[in-house]
Write an enzyme that holds these catalytic residues in place. Structure first.
Site, short mmCIF file in Angstrom:
data_model
loop_
_atom_site.label_atom_id
_atom_site.label_comp_id
_atom_site.label_asym_id
_atom_site.label_seq_id
_atom_site.Cartn_x
_atom_site.Cartn_y
_atom_site.Cartn_z
N TYR A 118 0.74 -1.21 0.13
CA TYR A 118 0.01 0.00 -0.08
C TYR A 118 0.85 1.38 -0.06
O TYR A 118 0.23 2.40 0.16
CB TYR A 118 -1.09 -0.15 1.20
CG TYR A 118 -1.88 -0.90 1.09
CD1 TYR A 118 -1.72 -2.50 0.85
CD2 TYR A 118 -3.41 -0.61 1.22
CE1 TYR A 118 -2.81 -3.16 0.92
CE2 TYR A 118 -4.27 -1.44 1.30
CZ TYR A 118 -3.99 -2.88 0.78
OH TYR A 118 -5.14 -3.73 0.77
N LYS A 120 5.05 -14.47 4.05
CA LYS A 120 5.39 -15.13 3.14
C LYS A 120 6.96 -14.96 2.88
O LYS A 120 7.22 -14.74 1.67
CB LYS A 120 4.50 -14.61 1.72
CG LYS A 120 4.74 -15.64 0.60
CD LYS A 120 3.79 -16.77 0.56
CE LYS A 120 3.80 -17.69 -0.58
NZ LYS A 120 3.36 -19.04 -0.50
N ASP A 130 -0.50 -18.82 3.20
CA ASP A 130 -1.41 -19.68 2.41
C ASP A 130 -1.91 -21.08 3.33
O ASP A 130 -2.95 -21.00 3.44
CB ASP A 130 -0.96 -20.32 1.09
CG ASP A 130 0.65 -20.26 1.07
OD1 ASP A 130 1.33 -20.28 2.03
OD2 ASP A 130 1.22 -20.78 0.11
N ASP A 170 -5.47 -7.11 5.30
CA ASP A 170 -6.66 -6.45 4.60
C ASP A 170 -7.55 -7.64 4.12
O ASP A 170 -8.71 -8.04 4.56
CB ASP A 170 -6.22 -5.63 3.46
CG ASP A 170 -7.29 -5.03 2.57
OD1 ASP A 170 -8.48 -4.99 3.59
OD2 ASP A 170 -7.35 -4.51 1.59
#
Ligand code: NAI
Length: 341
Positions: free
Chosen positions: A126, A173, A207, A231
């Site tokens: 962002y 990640k 994930d 988010d």
């Protein structure tokens, strides 16, 4: 009785309807707050502002320190950046907190869900830094700074301590984004090992973590994420307890705090008196608890408790809006809560 001035930002779409509901409930609960109204989003443009986030709105929040905000539509194209991203950056509201809890009378796949998503609110993907490298290639920059990663980790562990929570899980990640997500988990680990050994800490690749949440949310307590992951996880977790109509949120910095629902302006149902006002009402209760803690006001805490009791009792009695399988409109549900205060 001390009263606290709160900046009310009605927002766009269903925003004016749901914030009006929150205001009526706060007034009926005799919450120790008064309101000054400011605008953002398309509502600000319609009132003659030259920007979706006018300077006087930012200044009002800086002056009073607390705002209750409805969702804002960010016009697509036209060079406007998101109101929410801009507000969070300008006021340095670096921590987004979204509690996700099962509600009485709202039947979902799982019972007793009780999770809190803590999201870093100022950087990651962002950052807004995007470059067109060639006509056919775009690069978006994911920014991670040591300062922001450390700050959000400290905030999450402090929050866990204050609320008596037991575990913080970093979703990441870092196996692929070794530097940016690597820095994020490095700082979380550092804060845990240095200052919060009493709280359990784990790291989960996002994930696999997403799969685990939808299989069994009770495995998690506080979920700590960088901006984009936070988010997505907020909406995913909202789905575990009844959807966007029942998920509140807060954006908190060192001096200011803006309380708002996780949902957007829902243009598909705006102006029809069908939106569920509960998420913003729950955000208003969070706001009262924040006022109570930061300004040591017991009356604010009591009003929050009354409001919570009233909406839980309404739901238990089957008083629900359409998104929860009921048939009440926004105003009728608000009346049902007020009757139970
Ligand atoms: P949305 O959250 O507005 O709507 C998604 C779906 O959920 C829609 O079907 C809507 O009817 C439903 N929904 C949302 N809130 C509800 C409520 N309180 N009661 C009943 N149903 C509800 O998301 P969408 O459509 O992606 O975004 C619409 C606009 O909102 C966009 O302009 C977006 O930029 C803005 N937005 C603003 C946010 C904010 O100001 N905090 C957050 C998210 C989106």
């Amino acid at each position: 009785m001390t009263t606290h001035t709160v900046v009310m930002i009605p927002g766009d779409g269903i925003g004016p309807e749901v914030t009006a509901s929150a205001r009526r409930i706060l007034e009926a609960a005799e919450a120790p707050v008064t309101f000054v109204e400011r605008h953002a989003g398309v509502a600000a443009l319609e009132r003659g502002a030259d920007h979706v986030l006018p300077q006087d709105t930012i200044e009002a929040v800086r002056e009073h320190g607390v705002a209750l905000k409805g969702p804002c539509t960010t016009p697509v194209g036209g060079g406007f950046s998101s109101v929410n991203v801009a507000l969070r950056k300008k006021l340095n509201l670096y921590a987004a907190v979204r509690p996700v809890r099962s509600l009485p009378g709202v039947k979902t796949r799982f019972e007793n869900v009780d999770l809190i998503v803590v999201r870093e609110n100022t950087e990651g993907l962002y950052s807004g830094i995007e470059n067109r490298i060639t006509e056919d290639v775009i690069v978006s920059m994911k920014v991670a700074t040591r300062e922001a990663c450390l700050r959000i980790a400290q905030w999450a562990f402090r929050y866990a301590t204050d609320r008596g929570r037991e575990k913080v899980t970093s979703f990441h990640k870092a196996n692929i984004m070794k530097l940016s997500d690597g820095l994020f988990i490095e700082q979380s680990r550092l804060v845990h090992e240095r200052d919060y050994r009493n709280i359990r800490y784990e790291e989960v690749i996002i994930d696999a973590g997403s799969m685990r949440i939808v299989q069994d949310p009770s495995q998690f307590d506080i979920i700590l994420c960088e901006n984009l992951y936070g988010d997505i996880m907020s909406d995913l977790c909202a789905g575990l307890v009844g959807g966007l109509g029942v998920t509140p949120g807060a954006n908190i910095g060192d001096t200011d705090a803006v309380f708002e629902a996780v949902h957007g302006s829902a243009p598909d149902i705006a102006g029809q008196d069908v939106a569920n006002p509960l998420a913003i009402v729950m955000s208003a209760a969070m706001m009262l608890n924040h006022i109570s803690e930061s300004r040591n006001d017991e009356n604010a805490r009591k009003s929050a408790k009354r409001i919570k009791g009233a909406y839980n009792s309404a739901l238990e009695d089957g008083q629900k809006t359409r998104d929860l399988g009921g048939d009440l409109g926004t105003r009728a549900f608000t009346d049902a809560v007020i009757e139970r205060l």
